[in-house]
Design an enzyme around this catalytic site. Structure first.
Site, PDB file in Angstrom:
ATOM      1  N   HIS A 199      22.343 -32.706  35.148  1.00 17.35           N
ATOM      2  CA  HIS A 199      23.736 -32.287  35.400  1.00 17.35           C
ATOM      3  C   HIS A 199      24.364 -33.098  36.530  1.00 17.35           C
ATOM      4  CE1 HIS A 199      26.738 -28.720  35.380  1.00 17.35           C
ATOM      5  NE2 HIS A 199      27.305 -29.781  35.931  1.00 17.35           N
TER       6      HIS A 199
ATOM      7  N   ASP B 162      24.149 -30.913  39.869  1.00 20.22           N
ATOM      8  CA  ASP B 162      25.603 -30.764  39.726  1.00 20.22           C
ATOM      9  C   ASP B 162      26.308 -31.719  40.701  1.00 20.22           C
ATOM     10  OD1 ASP B 162      28.087 -30.018  38.879  1.00 20.22           O
ATOM     11  OD2 ASP B 162      28.030 -27.980  39.682  1.00 20.22           O
TER      12      ASP B 162
ATOM     13  N   HIS C 285      33.385 -36.498  45.467  1.00 18.60           N
ATOM     14  CA  HIS C 285      34.848 -36.497  45.596  1.00 18.60           C
ATOM     15  C   HIS C 285      35.272 -37.467  46.684  1.00 18.60           C
ATOM     16  CE1 HIS C 285      35.807 -33.334  42.815  1.00 18.60           C
ATOM     17  NE2 HIS C 285      34.905 -32.524  43.364  1.00 18.60           N
TER      18      HIS C 285
HETATM   19 ZN   LIG Z   1      29.882 -26.488  36.027  1.00 20.36          ZN
END
Ligand SMILES: [Zn+2]
Lengths: 428, 307
Positions: A62, A306, A310
């Site tokens: 992920h 995850d 940014h």
């Molecule tokens: Zn998510």
């Protein structure tokens, strides 16, 4: 290129191995694993791994690589550089790019770009629905033919239960998992976990049931249509309980959590540091304990990052309007090794959640050290202490709440497809 | 004791000693406001900027009067949050303001944590004049000042806070302040407006208004925060006023010398009847007067701190 790794403690959960061995790599393949290999051939690069652990390259199922569309946040180049630095040799990238990876041309672009620019293996995850809208199914079959390994509308749940049902049924055709981001959007109009910390900060809060309700719904649909379902970035103890209970009745459920969900509590948000803003939000101490227990008792199969890089301007604003996410690839393994140091997991079990389990779910020929299999290998020092410095991140995303943290355990060398792609300065 | 903090960002960061220091200082500043010449040269040559991202005539004026009575120069800046796309403006505004070298920036913002962000950027002292549903420290301090003035003590008081606790920065700051003292705090209001974990702050929850006001020394009424979607938490304002509006009959259940507080502005006829708001137990106007004294004390302490 031929590489001989000498005298490392080889831990390979898939083959049940944990002993001091040598590994000989030739032409991208693990040719031999044995005690005291003496290769007489020339041009062998010998690596002394004594005192270190040699393991299969980690698989992160992920990540957000941001390319195409958000290259100012991350590119396939920088994202995979961060991956190999962190010990990952394979990553699965989510579909919320611009354009969205909901058709084969985007899938093909990612795969092609990864071949040219990437330093580790990149496996695209296709969208479940067109433009992640939750309405019509994306062209799953065409994307599968182009190389996706899973489908997910990550970033949000598939709100319409009928659409999710169709996706679960349709994905059976290709034997790929449906990855579910569990969030009831009506209940989650907030930025932090609803609990004591949110009572103190006054930040709009999201209750844990916003996740748990969808965990339960999605599992119910999957069971009904007899399809495999993977629940990603699980953060609440209630979800772990529900998943554990369902797993006893139905064996096609798997799930993962991320290092920040077993490392930080919602207390961290009291600083209003926007680097603590993630979705799902950081939860209570009880939830953090439940994550550890879920990892220990095998309810939680996989650790994923995850990885959500940014740019500075997305984070350097008021908490409410900051974007969610942590740039996680370079701290994930160090944070996770704390589970071993704390005695929550054995080293082998931890590695299993980073290698064997994601490989099995995604049906990848990686995550193992077997003669004849691709040579994706890491060498790490589980006891090396180091300080997280976001300014040294290979990722463009410097958004981490762990800046300045002291971690114990560090990846030192990464081999992908038989080539050394990362060597840490700390590795002599 | 001496003041040592650069900013006043919230009550949460204050010790009991710091709270008492502000209250004690405010005592002497209240006298100044009652003199014929209401001005002292204490802050002469200092610049105070009020930066309001949310309209509030009351709080802004109170700060401005406080600054002027201390002879500071004041500048008001009203910013519109709807125009600040993605929020770069707060950072940019902060940098611009900092280059004008103000001594104090008073900020009100509709988002929790905005003053904390500002304080990290600027060297000036930052005063939080309300950040979303988070804190409103000067309001809590003037509330404590008023309680102490009217009751001669804070310890031992039964304080009942009624209304939209979930979205009230006034309630939050008051709870943080009052828990330094030996008080019993009861929160009341519709269950939709009481956050599930509020008891972790050491308060009691009593949904029934009649029971909540029983034996209260202080009843603090809160405004329905229409601008924070307060209406969606209740079926109607009419129903709210029937169940949670403070009426004369409630006062009979409270202590005989109960005081009624309200941070203003009031929705008359909604959370409080005219009879109660303008009645003998109301200290609402005292709160306004004390607000100036407390803000003078804070400006004085922040600008006078040793570098
Ligand atoms: Zn998510």
């Amino acid at each position: 290129m031929k590489i001989l790794i000498k005298k490392g403690r080889v831990i390979d959960p898939k083959n049940g191995r944990d002993e001091i061995l040598d590994i000989f790599i030739n032409g991208g393949i693990i040719e031999k694993i044995d005690k005291n290999i003496r290769e007489k051939v020339d041009n062998v690069h010998v690596i002394d791994a004594s005192g270190l652990i040699v393991a299969p390259g980690l698989i992160d199922m992920h990540v957000h690589l941001r390319e195409p569309g958000y290259e100012y946040k991350e590119s396939i180049r920088t994202g995979t550089m961060a991956a190999v630095k962190g010990g990952f040799t394979s990553v699965v990238c989510m579909a919320n790019t611009d354009p969205v990876n909901d058709n084969k041309s985007v899938t093909e672009f990612i795969i092609k770009q990864a071949k040219v620019e990437g330093v580790c293996r990149v496996f695209p995850c296709g969208a479940i629905t067109r433009n992640l809208k939750g309405e019509e199914l994306a062209e799953i079959g065409e994307m599968y033919a182009a190389g996706i390994v899973a489908i997910s509308d990550d970033g949000k749940s598939v709100k319409n239960s009928e659409t999710l049902r169709k996706a679960l049924e349709y994905a059976k055709l290709f034997h790929i998992p449906v990855i579910s981001h569990c969030e009831d959007e009506d209940l989650s109009k907030g930025f932090v976990h609803e609990g004591k910390a949110s009572v103190m900060s006054g930040l709009d809060a999201v209750p844990a049931i916003a996740e748990e309700i969808i965990v339960k719904r999605d599992m119910a649909i999957a069971q009904y249509v007899n399809s495999p379902l993977h629940l990603t970035h699980i953060s609440s103890g209630g979800s772990v309980d529900a998943i554990g209970e369902m797993k006893r009745r139905y064996n096609q459920i798997t799930c993962d959590t991320c290092p920040h969900y077993f490392t930080l509590t919602d207390k961290a948000t009291l600083s209003f540091d926007t680097n603590t803003k993630v979705n799902p939000p950081l939860r209570s101490k009880e939830d953090v304990d439940a994550m550890k227990e879920g990892l220990r008792n095998e309810t939680i199969d996989i650790i994923a990052t995850d990885h959500a890089p940014h740019d500075v301007t997305s984070k350097d604003v008021e908490f409410n309007i900051a974007t969610s996410g942590i740039s996680g690839l370079e701290t994930a393994f160090g944070l996770s090794l704390a589970l071993v140091h704390e005695g929550v997991l054995s080293m082998k079990t931890l590695l299993k959640k980073f290698t064997e389990n994601p490989a099995k779910l995604l049906k990848l020929p990686h995550g193992e050290l077997t003669p004849g299999s691709p040579a994706d290998i890491i060498i790490f020092n589980p006891d090396l202490e180091w300080t997280v410095d976001r300014n040294t991140f290979a990722s463009k995303g410097k958004n981490t709440p762990f800046h300045g943290w002291n971690l114990k355990g560090k990846n030192l060398l990464t081999i992908v497809d038989g080539k050394i792609v990362y060597r840490d300065p700390a590795f002599k | 004791m001496k003041w040592s903090k650069k900013d006043l960002l919230g009550i949460r960061e204050l010790s009991k000693e710091e709270i008492l220091l502000i209250l004690d200082s405010a005592d002497s500043f209240k006298d100044i406001s009652r003199r014929e010449v209401k001005k002292v040269p204490t802050l002469r040559g200092k610049t105070v900027i009020t930066l309001f991202y949310e309209p509030s005539t009351r709080t802004r004026t109170s700060f401005e009067i406080a600054a002027k009575r201390l002879s500071a120069d004041t500048i008001n800046i009203s910013a519109n949050t709807s125009s600040h796309v993605k929020g770069e403006t707060l950072k940019d505004t902060a940098r611009n303001l900092e280059s004008m070298r103000p001594d104090v920036i008073v900020i009100r913002h509709n988002m929790p944590g905005a003053p904390h962000m500002l304080s990290r950027i600027v060297d000036s002292s930052v005063i939080n004049a309300g950040d979303g549903a988070h804190e409103h420290p000067t309001q809590a301090l003037l509330d404590l000042f008023t309680m102490r003035e009217k009751k001669d003590r804070i310890d031992g008081l039964n304080i009942t806070i009624v209304g939209d606790i979930a979205h009230s920065r006034v309630a939050r700051s008051n709870i943080f302040a009052l828990r330094h003292f030996n008080t019993r705090i009861t929160c009341s209001g519709p269950p939709t407006m009481i956050p599930p974990d509020i008891e972790s702050l050491g308060v009691h929850v009593e949904y029934d208004m009649n029971r909540a006001v029983k034996d209260a020394d202080v009843i603090m009424m809160l405004r329905i925060q229409k601008e924070r979607g307060g209406i969606s938490y209740i079926p109607s304002v009419k129903e709210y006023s029937i169940i949670y509006g403070l009426k004369a009959e409630h006062l009979k259940k409270a202590k005989k010398d109960v005081i009624i507080m309200h941070p203003g502005p009031m929705n008359r006829g909604v959370e409080i009847t005219d009879e109660v708001a303008d009645g003998p137990y109301s200290v609402i106007l005292d709160q306004v007067e004390n607000g100036v004294a407390v803000r003078m004390a804070i400006l004085y302490l922040l600008t006078g701190r040793e570098a």
